[in-house]
Scaffold this active site. Structure first.
Site, PDB file in Angstrom:
ATOM      1  N   SER A 173       1.023  -1.230  -0.072  1.00 46.04           N
ATOM      2  CA  SER A 173       0.041  -0.163   0.102  1.00 46.04           C
ATOM      3  C   SER A 173       0.782   1.105   0.011  1.00 46.04           C
ATOM      4  CB  SER A 173      -0.925  -0.018   1.279  1.00 46.04           C
ATOM      5  OG  SER A 173      -1.460   1.295   1.532  1.00 46.04           O
ATOM      6  N   TYR A 175      -1.648  -0.308  10.822  1.00 45.79           N
ATOM      7  CA  TYR A 175      -1.489  -0.615   9.416  1.00 45.79           C
ATOM      8  C   TYR A 175      -0.277  -0.191   8.573  1.00 45.79           C
ATOM      9  CZ  TYR A 175      -3.226  -1.044   4.516  1.00 45.79           C
ATOM     10  OH  TYR A 175      -3.690  -1.372   3.376  1.00 45.79           O
TER      11      TYR A 175
END
Length: 247
Positions: A147, A160
């Site tokens: 990501s 995250y």
């Protein structure tokens, strides 16, 4: 590079990027092992792929269990005889401030984004190396879905970020280790994707307000590009942002 006759295992294939990737690879002639926890969605996807002339195997598995992860890889290899491509797409994003997030949510992200990635990759490596040696392509591929959160830390995404920064480091080290084995390792770093943006909460949602998100199919197209390069070409990292995303 022609992918007909190759075999891929796609984790997180029951929805989103994983499902879009399975469809995209099947269109390239790849036989696809569909791995996730939701049997009904996997079965519907397999039926769709078979209905359009492709081939797919449904493997229901909780990849946070190392025994089940290894079993999923073995099931794909036992069924199709080889493994040429591994796409590690399984993951979860649960965004909130450190003050308000629960330890349970943090543990879920570490379990699926990190531990499951390690379990599947460890089990798949011998078969990928064998495919690079014996198959007509002369190369095998690992594609890890990270990501932009693996490049830029933002508020509400501390754990995250931890999982994706960790994936980035793991992928680069693995790439160097596997050079001699002709197993290419690519890190795909999507920005805001439609279904992910829809699930955000509070402050996290405000970060993506006004951003036109990517679709899972956009990421799947990037993955197909990576694995269809000729043997002499290795795409090691590909950052794929929404066009008006600033971070």
């Amino acid at each position: 590079m022609d992918l007909r006759g190759t075999v891929a295992l796609v984790t997180g294939a029951s929805s989103g990027i994983g499902a879009a990737t399975a469809r995209r690879l099947a269109r390239e002639g790849v036989v696809v092992g569909l791995v996730a926890r939701r049997w009904e969605r996997l079965a519907a996807l397999a039926e769709e792929i078979v209905g359009t002339g492709g081939a797919a195997l449904v493997v229901e598995a909780d990849l946070t269990d190392p025994v089940r992860a290894a079993g999923a890889v073995q099931e794909v290899v036992d069924t199709f005889g080889q493994l040429d491509i591994l796409v590690n797409s399984a993951g979860v994003m649960l965004l909130d401030s450190a003050l308000h997030a629960s330890l349970e949510e943090w543990d879920r992200m570490v379990d699926l984004n990190v531990r499951a990635l390690l379990h599947v990759t460890h089990a798949a490596l011998p078969y990928l190396i064998a495919a690079a040696t014996t198959a007509a392509r002369g190369v095998a591929d690992i594609v890890n879905i990270s990501s932009t959160a693996g490049r830029v830390a933002r508020p509400t995404s501390s754990v995250y970020n931890l999982t994706k920064f960790g994936m980035n480091g793991f992928s680069e080290s693995l790439r160097q280790e596997l050079l001699v084995e002709r197993v290419r390792v690519c890190l795909i770093e999507p920005g805001v994707v439609g279904e992910v943006g829809d699930s955000m909460r509070g402050a996290a949602q405000r970060l993506v307000d006004g951003v036109e998100p990517l679709e899972p199919e956009d990421v799947a197209d990037a993955i197909a590009y990576v694995v269809t390069r000729r043997r002499r070409v290795a795409i090691n990292e590909l950052c794929l942002r929404a066009a008006n995303q600033t971070w």
